[in-house]
Design a protein around this motif. Structure first.
Motif, PDB file in Angstrom:
ATOM      1  N   LEU A  87     -41.283 -17.899 -21.138  1.00  0.00           N
ATOM      2  CA  LEU A  87     -42.527 -18.256 -20.475  1.00  0.00           C
ATOM      3  C   LEU A  87     -43.671 -18.381 -21.475  1.00  0.00           C
ATOM      4  O   LEU A  87     -43.735 -17.653 -22.470  1.00  0.00           O
ATOM      5  CB  LEU A  87     -42.871 -17.229 -19.407  1.00  0.00           C
ATOM      6  N   LYS A  88     -44.567 -19.310 -21.170  1.00  0.00           N
ATOM      7  CA  LYS A  88     -45.727 -19.585 -22.009  1.00  0.00           C
ATOM      8  C   LYS A  88     -47.005 -19.359 -21.196  1.00  0.00           C
ATOM      9  O   LYS A  88     -46.981 -19.456 -19.969  1.00  0.00           O
ATOM     10  CB  LYS A  88     -45.695 -21.040 -22.481  1.00  0.00           C
ATOM     11  N   PRO A  89     -48.115 -19.080 -21.860  1.00  0.00           N
ATOM     12  CA  PRO A  89     -49.378 -18.910 -21.120  1.00  0.00           C
ATOM     13  C   PRO A  89     -49.701 -20.108 -20.230  1.00  0.00           C
ATOM     14  O   PRO A  89     -50.272 -19.932 -19.145  1.00  0.00           O
ATOM     15  CB  PRO A  89     -50.403 -18.738 -22.235  1.00  0.00           C
ATOM     16  N   GLU A  90     -49.317 -21.292 -20.652  1.00  0.00           N
ATOM     17  CA  GLU A  90     -49.602 -22.489 -19.837  1.00  0.00           C
ATOM     18  C   GLU A  90     -48.732 -22.582 -18.583  1.00  0.00           C
ATOM     19  O   GLU A  90     -48.939 -23.464 -17.749  1.00  0.00           O
ATOM     20  CB  GLU A  90     -49.454 -23.768 -20.669  1.00  0.00           C
ATOM     21  N   ASP A  91     -47.766 -21.679 -18.440  1.00  0.00           N
ATOM     22  CA  ASP A  91     -46.998 -21.607 -17.194  1.00  0.00           C
ATOM     23  C   ASP A  91     -47.734 -20.799 -16.128  1.00  0.00           C
ATOM     24  O   ASP A  91     -47.284 -20.739 -14.977  1.00  0.00           O
ATOM     25  CB  ASP A  91     -45.627 -20.958 -17.448  1.00  0.00           C
ATOM     26  N   THR A  92     -48.842 -20.175 -16.504  1.00  0.00           N
ATOM     27  CA  THR A  92     -49.617 -19.400 -15.543  1.00  0.00           C
ATOM     28  C   THR A  92     -50.106 -20.298 -14.424  1.00  0.00           C
ATOM     29  O   THR A  92     -50.739 -21.328 -14.655  1.00  0.00           O
ATOM     30  CB  THR A  92     -50.820 -18.735 -16.240  1.00  0.00           C
ATOM     31  N   ALA A  93     -49.775 -19.920 -13.189  1.00  0.00           N
ATOM     32  CA  ALA A  93     -50.126 -20.720 -12.011  1.00  0.00           C
ATOM     33  C   ALA A  93     -49.648 -19.992 -10.770  1.00  0.00           C
ATOM     34  O   ALA A  93     -48.920 -18.995 -10.857  1.00  0.00           O
ATOM     35  CB  ALA A  93     -49.476 -22.103 -12.079  1.00  0.00           C
ATOM     36  N   LYS A  94     -50.016 -20.521  -9.620  1.00  0.00           N
ATOM     37  CA  LYS A  94     -49.435 -20.070  -8.372  1.00  0.00           C
ATOM     38  C   LYS A  94     -48.278 -21.024  -8.073  1.00  0.00           C
ATOM     39  O   LYS A  94     -48.462 -22.252  -8.090  1.00  0.00           O
ATOM     40  CB  LYS A  94     -50.467 -20.082  -7.249  1.00  0.00           C
ATOM     41  N   TYR A  95     -47.128 -20.453  -7.828  1.00  0.00           N
ATOM     42  CA  TYR A  95     -45.919 -21.237  -7.617  1.00  0.00           C
ATOM     43  C   TYR A  95     -45.597 -21.299  -6.127  1.00  0.00           C
ATOM     44  O   TYR A  95     -45.609 -20.270  -5.426  1.00  0.00           O
ATOM     45  CB  TYR A  95     -44.756 -20.636  -8.386  1.00  0.00           C
ATOM     46  N   TYR A  96     -45.292 -22.515  -5.667  1.00  0.00           N
ATOM     47  CA  TYR A  96     -44.998 -22.764  -4.256  1.00  0.00           C
ATOM     48  C   TYR A  96     -43.612 -23.377  -4.115  1.00  0.00           C
ATOM     49  O   TYR A  96     -43.243 -24.270  -4.878  1.00  0.00           O
ATOM     50  CB  TYR A  96     -46.008 -23.739  -3.659  1.00  0.00           C
ATOM     51  N   CYS A  97     -42.866 -22.942  -3.120  1.00  0.00           N
ATOM     52  CA  CYS A  97     -41.619 -23.626  -2.807  1.00  0.00           C
ATOM     53  C   CYS A  97     -41.858 -24.594  -1.651  1.00  0.00           C
ATOM     54  O   CYS A  97     -42.771 -24.409  -0.844  1.00  0.00           O
ATOM     55  CB  CYS A  97     -40.498 -22.657  -2.472  1.00  0.00           C
ATOM     56  N   LYS A  98     -41.051 -25.618  -1.630  1.00  0.00           N
ATOM     57  CA  LYS A  98     -41.175 -26.675  -0.614  1.00  0.00           C
ATOM     58  C   LYS A  98     -39.781 -27.040  -0.113  1.00  0.00           C
ATOM     59  O   LYS A  98     -38.845 -27.176  -0.906  1.00  0.00           O
ATOM     60  CB  LYS A  98     -41.868 -27.897  -1.215  1.00  0.00           C
ATOM     61  N   ILE A  99     -39.653 -27.160   1.176  1.00  0.00           N
ATOM     62  CA  ILE A  99     -38.391 -27.555   1.799  1.00  0.00           C
ATOM     63  C   ILE A  99     -38.596 -28.876   2.522  1.00  0.00           C
ATOM     64  O   ILE A  99     -39.521 -28.996   3.335  1.00  0.00           O
ATOM     65  CB  ILE A  99     -37.921 -26.488   2.808  1.00  0.00           C
ATOM     66  N   ASP A 100     -37.769 -29.841   2.242  1.00  0.00           N
ATOM     67  CA  ASP A 100     -37.818 -31.109   2.954  1.00  0.00           C
ATOM     68  C   ASP A 100     -36.862 -31.073   4.141  1.00  0.00           C
ATOM     69  O   ASP A 100     -35.819 -30.423   4.094  1.00  0.00           O
ATOM     70  CB  ASP A 100     -37.448 -32.268   2.027  1.00  0.00           C
ATOM     71  N   ILE A 101     -37.252 -31.796   5.172  1.00  0.00           N
ATOM     72  CA  ILE A 101     -36.472 -31.825   6.406  1.00  0.00           C
ATOM     73  C   ILE A 101     -35.777 -33.186   6.545  1.00  0.00           C
ATOM     74  O   ILE A 101     -36.368 -34.222   6.279  1.00  0.00           O
ATOM     75  CB  ILE A 101     -37.377 -31.576   7.622  1.00  0.00           C
ATOM     76  N   LYS A 102     -34.527 -33.159   6.955  1.00  0.00           N
ATOM     77  CA  LYS A 102     -33.754 -34.385   7.124  1.00  0.00           C
ATOM     78  C   LYS A 102     -34.341 -35.233   8.255  1.00  0.00           C
ATOM     79  O   LYS A 102     -34.715 -34.707   9.295  1.00  0.00           O
ATOM     80  CB  LYS A 102     -32.306 -34.043   7.475  1.00  0.00           C
ATOM     81  N   PRO A 103     -34.396 -36.556   8.057  1.00  0.00           N
ATOM     82  CA  PRO A 103     -34.926 -37.448   9.104  1.00  0.00           C
ATOM     83  C   PRO A 103     -33.872 -37.753  10.170  1.00  0.00           C
ATOM     84  O   PRO A 103     -33.497 -38.906  10.380  1.00  0.00           O
ATOM     85  CB  PRO A 103     -35.299 -38.694   8.301  1.00  0.00           C
ATOM     86  N   LEU A 104     -33.398 -36.711  10.817  1.00  0.00           N
ATOM     87  CA  LEU A 104     -32.378 -36.847  11.847  1.00  0.00           C
ATOM     88  C   LEU A 104     -32.993 -36.649  13.224  1.00  0.00           C
ATOM     89  O   LEU A 104     -33.988 -35.948  13.379  1.00  0.00           O
ATOM     90  CB  LEU A 104     -31.263 -35.828  11.631  1.00  0.00           C
ATOM     91  N   ILE A 105     -32.351 -37.229  14.231  1.00  0.00           N
ATOM     92  CA  ILE A 105     -32.873 -37.105  15.588  1.00  0.00           C
ATOM     93  C   ILE A 105     -32.890 -35.643  16.023  1.00  0.00           C
ATOM     94  O   ILE A 105     -33.762 -35.219  16.790  1.00  0.00           O
ATOM     95  CB  ILE A 105     -32.051 -37.973  16.555  1.00  0.00           C
ATOM     96  N   THR A 106     -31.935 -34.858  15.510  1.00  0.00           N
ATOM     97  CA  THR A 106     -31.872 -33.448  15.889  1.00  0.00           C
ATOM     98  C   THR A 106     -32.944 -32.623  15.194  1.00  0.00           C
ATOM     99  O   THR A 106     -33.140 -31.454  15.530  1.00  0.00           O
ATOM    100  CB  THR A 106     -30.496 -32.868  15.549  1.00  0.00           C
ATOM    101  N   GLN A 120     -47.983 -15.722  -7.362  1.00  0.00           N
ATOM    102  CA  GLN A 120     -48.708 -15.874  -8.618  1.00  0.00           C
ATOM    103  C   GLN A 120     -47.839 -15.467  -9.808  1.00  0.00           C
ATOM    104  O   GLN A 120     -47.179 -14.422  -9.784  1.00  0.00           O
ATOM    105  CB  GLN A 120     -49.983 -15.020  -8.603  1.00  0.00           C
ATOM    106  N   VAL A 121     -47.871 -16.309 -10.827  1.00  0.00           N
ATOM    107  CA  VAL A 121     -47.216 -16.020 -12.102  1.00  0.00           C
ATOM    108  C   VAL A 121     -48.293 -16.048 -13.184  1.00  0.00           C
ATOM    109  O   VAL A 121     -49.021 -17.046 -13.323  1.00  0.00           O
ATOM    110  CB  VAL A 121     -46.118 -17.051 -12.416  1.00  0.00           C
ATOM    111  N   THR A 122     -48.406 -14.959 -13.922  1.00  0.00           N
ATOM    112  CA  THR A 122     -49.394 -14.867 -14.993  1.00  0.00           C
ATOM    113  C   THR A 122     -48.690 -14.527 -16.292  1.00  0.00           C
ATOM    114  O   THR A 122     -47.984 -13.522 -16.362  1.00  0.00           O
ATOM    115  CB  THR A 122     -50.457 -13.815 -14.672  1.00  0.00           C
ATOM    116  N   VAL A 123     -48.878 -15.364 -17.300  1.00  0.00           N
ATOM    117  CA  VAL A 123     -48.243 -15.155 -18.600  1.00  0.00           C
ATOM    118  C   VAL A 123     -49.344 -14.940 -19.632  1.00  0.00           C
ATOM    119  O   VAL A 123     -50.201 -15.796 -19.831  1.00  0.00           O
ATOM    120  CB  VAL A 123     -47.380 -16.359 -19.000  1.00  0.00           C
ATOM    121  N   SER A 124     -49.313 -13.795 -20.267  1.00  0.00           N
ATOM    122  CA  SER A 124     -50.330 -13.464 -21.260  1.00  0.00           C
ATOM    123  C   SER A 124     -49.789 -13.697 -22.668  1.00  0.00           C
ATOM    124  O   SER A 124     -48.594 -13.545 -22.926  1.00  0.00           O
ATOM    125  CB  SER A 124     -50.776 -12.017 -21.090  1.00  0.00           C
ATOM    126  N   SER A 125     -50.703 -14.040 -23.559  1.00  0.00           N
ATOM    127  CA  SER A 125     -50.286 -14.337 -24.934  1.00  0.00           C
ATOM    128  C   SER A 125     -50.270 -13.081 -25.785  1.00  0.00           C
ATOM    129  O   SER A 125     -50.734 -12.026 -25.382  1.00  0.00           O
ATOM    130  CB  SER A 125     -51.242 -15.366 -25.549  1.00  0.00           C
TER     131      SER A 125
END
Length: 125
Positions: A87-106, A120-125
């Motif tokens: 990990l690097k200091p520039e990786d510091t950020a809030k990390y979000y997961c995302k789930i996509d939904i299938k375009p099905l009738i159901t 939150q992920v914080t990387v210090s130098s």
């Protein structure tokens, strides 16, 4: 509906590792691609990595070779992981997961995608 619960963020020194988890429940058969994004205050949310239902993975150039995305399916829960090494200091950020939904009738009663609350992920130098 679909619920996402993220965990695993924290503070680490440069060169260290963290593993993020995102557990998705509810209508798991409607879920397809699972992704991680990150955001720094004042900047747009940026793509980090994605894993498709086929197992194919995609990484942003900035994390390629350091981060690994994976997933597990167990019963009524799909979980996506992000192993972050070197990990690097520039990786510091809030990390979000995302789930996509299938375009099905159901699955039509669901939204096209769902986001986690962020960790939150914080990387210090």
């Amino acid at each position: 509906q679909v619920q996402l619960v993220e965990s695993g963020g924290g503070s680490v020194q440069a060169g260290g590792s963290l593993r993020l988890s995102c557990a998705a429940s509810g209508y798991t058969k409607c879920m397809t691609d699972m992704s991680w994004y990150r955001q720094v205050p004042g900047k747009e949310r940026e793509f980090v990595s994605s894993i498709r239902s086929s197992g194919a993975t995609i990484y942003a150039d900035s994390v390629k070779g350091r981060f690994t995305i994976s997933q597990s399916v167990a019963g009524a829960k799909n979980t996506v992981y992000l192993q972050m090494n070197s990990l690097k200091p520039e990786d510091t950020a809030k990390y979000y997961c995302k789930i996509d939904i299938k375009p099905l009738i159901t699955c039509v009663h669901l939204l096209p995608s769902y986001w986690g609350q962020g960790t939150q992920v914080t990387v210090s130098s």
